[in-house]
Write a protein that holds these residues in place. Structure first.
Motif, PDB file in Angstrom:
ATOM      1  N   PRO A   3       3.676  -0.143  -7.539  1.00  0.00           N
ATOM      2  CA  PRO A   3       4.500   1.062  -7.391  1.00  0.00           C
ATOM      3  C   PRO A   3       4.865   1.617  -8.764  1.00  0.00           C
ATOM      4  N   GLN A  49      -1.047  -2.461  -4.289  1.00  0.00           N
ATOM      5  CA  GLN A  49      -1.006  -1.313  -5.199  1.00  0.00           C
ATOM      6  C   GLN A  49       0.349  -1.261  -5.893  1.00  0.00           C
ATOM      7  N   THR A  79       0.853  -1.177   0.000  1.00  0.00           N
ATOM      8  CA  THR A  79       0.000   0.000   0.000  1.00  0.00           C
ATOM      9  C   THR A  79       0.891   1.228   0.000  1.00  0.00           C
ATOM     10  N   HIS A  80       0.562   2.202  -0.840  1.00  0.00           N
ATOM     11  CA  HIS A  80       1.363   3.425  -0.874  1.00  0.00           C
ATOM     12  C   HIS A  80       1.316   4.089   0.498  1.00  0.00           C
ATOM     13  N   GLU A 131       4.507   1.156   4.546  1.00  0.00           N
ATOM     14  CA  GLU A 131       5.558   0.191   4.202  1.00  0.00           C
ATOM     15  C   GLU A 131       5.792  -0.833   5.312  1.00  0.00           C
TER      16      GLU A 131
END
Lengths: 160, 472
Positions: free
Chosen positions: B395, B393, B339-340, B343
């Motif tokens: 990158p 998601q 997930t943006h 981390e």
């Protein structure tokens, strides 16, 4: 949001506040007080009461719609509520209702075009001993029959 | 421990437990409508009548706590009569349209009517009817079927934290609706349909797609976020029709969010890549697995290779990938992505204080426990290989060649060169670790479609030229 209720309302609430264990108990008196001011309870007013008491407006709406004393729609100058529950029904309340409908030219739940009368049905006024009964604004009119209902309506009409 | 007797059976209980819970342990089912273990008790449907010795009248089991030496009967004549009467009242206004009702087959009203009601009804007057109200994208309301248990109102108030359902008016005229007919706002609206004991609140997404009794059920775990809500996939003929939450008091209790509930749709998206494909110009062209694997093998022999591993994969897949990479690609790097902005599990906080977590993949904790470091910022290498379960998601990638292994939709991978299709969470078994560190099992509900292959199989074929030739 613009304030819908006057300072008088808030003063009255301040006075009542110490009387109850919590603020939520103020819902009923607050609705009464607001109805005194407005004649009925528009949703903006319900929302404002909710904000004042600190509960969601939905809860205020639930309470207000539960009790028939609170009007969620505008009503006429004279609000006639004819009881049609068991005792009154046995004593001819249904006839009274249909008479009133014909006399005023409206259906139950409606208001006359001149804004004089609103007619509605009530579930038990607690006046079974004097059935059939009707509540006209804040007054009880008891032991009704078609003649006395007619006379009452005429009397109120001429009072204006 | 305190004991009471239910239908002649002695049961132990902890003080404060109500009779429904205690009876359940004794193997006695008490029919309920308004009672729900996850909500407050209101005792307004009157269905759970039981007879308690020394009490003058029938008691509602939901609001009666068990007491030392209490003797409870749930099958006596008085109870039967009481429940039958309740059932008759509850059905006064119910349209009895089970044959066209979506809830039929899993309906509390139907079951309890069959179990405790009478086959005959004395009521012959007109039933009240309502116009349907649009309740937004998730829920379709049919007020005619409602029995006013107020479970939905309490769910909104107590669990979803938004009092959006209301009971307007009273008695026969009661109307369960939203405030001024507004649309539902909560992101947990699917639960309204789950807890509704009638066909009053049905799921728009599921309505009229399948009868409830035709569905097969597979217990699995949601991959929507790191919460790891327990859920059941209901499917038939290798197609998934809906997902519903399963009870797990340590994780999701009885609920799940709409995001997780409808997450499975991407696995059945027509744009999902189901065959090995290669970019030719701007279009995708189908290739064989052999060609795809050869490409993967020759490209990853390049000096500067970066393997990216989605935190939506299972532990088994992750460790297989790690094993392969450390053994055969000594110079390559292996990093995780999910997930943006989230981390590490330390950054993974609750999103709304209900269920949703910030990490939108199920196995962030698992990747950490395997010691796989997270990718920071852009993925930069000559060759990038992306392993992905379908939800992580993607990158930003800067490379000469990009190869994807796993579940991808066409629009997500415009910059990729080769895609080898993998299995989504509904199609594989595996283990994931949620944000609390609990290990949970994913279970296969539907078979892989077209030419999709599991990641361990892909790796095995990659290493073994002979098998590949036989299989391809």
């Amino acid at each position: 949001m613009e304030k819908q209720l006057s300072n008088k309302f808030y003063e009255a609430m301040k006075k009542l506040e110490p009387r109850y264990p919590n603020k939520k108990a103020l819902i009923l008196p607050a609705l009464h007080e607001a109805q005194k001011e407005w004649g009925w309870l528009p949703k903006e007013v319900l929302a404002e009461i909710g904000e004042y008491i600190g509960v969601h407006a939905a809860q205020i709406r639930e309470v207000a719609s539960f009790y028939t004393m609170y009007n969620l729609n505008p009503v006429g100058k004279n609000h006639l509520r004819i009881c049609t529950n068991v005792a009154c029904c046995l004593r001819g309340a249904d006839d009274l209702m249909s008479y009133a409908e014909r006399k005023l030219g409206i259906k139950c739940g409606e208001t006359t075009s001149d804004g004089m009368f609103t007619l509605s049905e009530e579930e038990c006024l607690g006046a079974c001993t004097t059935a059939p009964a009707m509540m006209a604004n804040d007054d009880y009119v008891e032991n009704l029959d078609i003649n006395s209902l007619n006379a009452y309506i005429e009397k109120v009409k001429n009072e204006r | 421990m305190a004991k009471c007797t239910i239908d002649g059976k002695e049961v132990e209980f902890t003080p404060g437990e109500n009779l429904i819970k205690v009876a359940k342990r004794a193997g006695v089912d008490i029919p309920v409508f308004c009672y729900h273990p996850g909500l407050t008790v209101v005792a307004q449907c009157r269905m759970c009548y039981v007879e308690v010795e020394k009490m003058p009248k029938l008691q509602t089991a939901c609001s009666t706590n068990a007491a030392e030496g209490m003797v409870v009967k749930t099958t006596s004549e008085a109870v039967k009569k009481g429940r039958e009467g309740t059932m008759e009242f509850l059905l006064l206004n119910h349209p009895l349209d089970c044959p066209i009702c979506d809830k039929a087959g899993e309906c509390d009203l139907q079951d309890n009517s069959f179990g405790s009601g009478s086959a005959y009804m004395r009521h012959s007057e007109e039933r009240r009817t309502y116009v349907d109200v649009d309740m937004g994208d998730v829920i379709q309301k049919n007020m005619n079927r409602c029995i006013h248990c107020t479970r939905c109102i309490r769910f909104g108030d107590e669990i979803a934290g938004i009092h959006e359902m209301v009971a307007i008016k009273r008695g026969n005229n009661i109307d369960i609706t939203t405030i001024d007919g507004k649309q539902l706002q909560t992101e947990y609206a699917g639960n309204y349909s789950d807890i509704c004991p009638t066909g009053s609140l049905t799921l728009k997404d599921f309505r009229f797609k399948k009868r409830a009794w035709m569905l097969k059920k597979t217990d699995t775990v949601c991959e929507g976020c790191s919460k790891g809500c327990n859920m059941e996939i209901q499917h038939e003929g290798n197609a998934i029709y809906r997902c519903v939450p399963r009870e797990n008091l340590e994780i999701n209790k009885y609920w799940m969010c709409d995001e997780g509930r409808f997450n499975y749709h991407y696995t059945q998206d027509p744009a999902r890549i189901l065959n090995p494909v290669q970019k030719v110009g701007a279009a995708w062209s189908k290739i064989t697995w052999d060609q795809g694997l050869s490409a993967l093998k020759s490209e990853t022999n390049a000096v500067n290779t970066l393997f990216l591993l989605g935190t939506d994969l299972t532990l088994e897949e992750m460790s297989a990938i790690r094993e392969t990479v450390t053994r055969n690609h000594k110079n390559a790097k292996l990093l995780s992505f999910g997930t943006h902005g989230v981390e590490t599990s330390a950054q993974d906080k609750s999103q709304d204080q209900i269920l949703k977590m910030k990490s939108k993949t199920s196995n962030l904790m698992g990747a950490e426990k395997l010691g796989i470091e997270a990718l920071q910022g852009k993925a930069k290498a000559d060759v990038v290989v992306v392993f992905r379960g379908g939800r992580a998601q993607l990158p930003a990638i800067e490379s000469k060649k990009t190869i994807g292994v796993g579940v991808f939709l066409e629009k997500e991978v415009t910059s990729f060169d080769v895609i080898l299709p993998g299995l989504a969470f509904t199609e594989k078994d595996g283990t994931v670790i949620n944000h609390q560190g609990k290990e949970q099992r994913l279970k296969r509900a539907v078979l892989p479609r077209e030419k999709c292959k599991a990641i361990p199989e892909v790796l095995m074929l990659l290493l073994n030229q002979k098998t590949r030739e036989v299989l391809a």
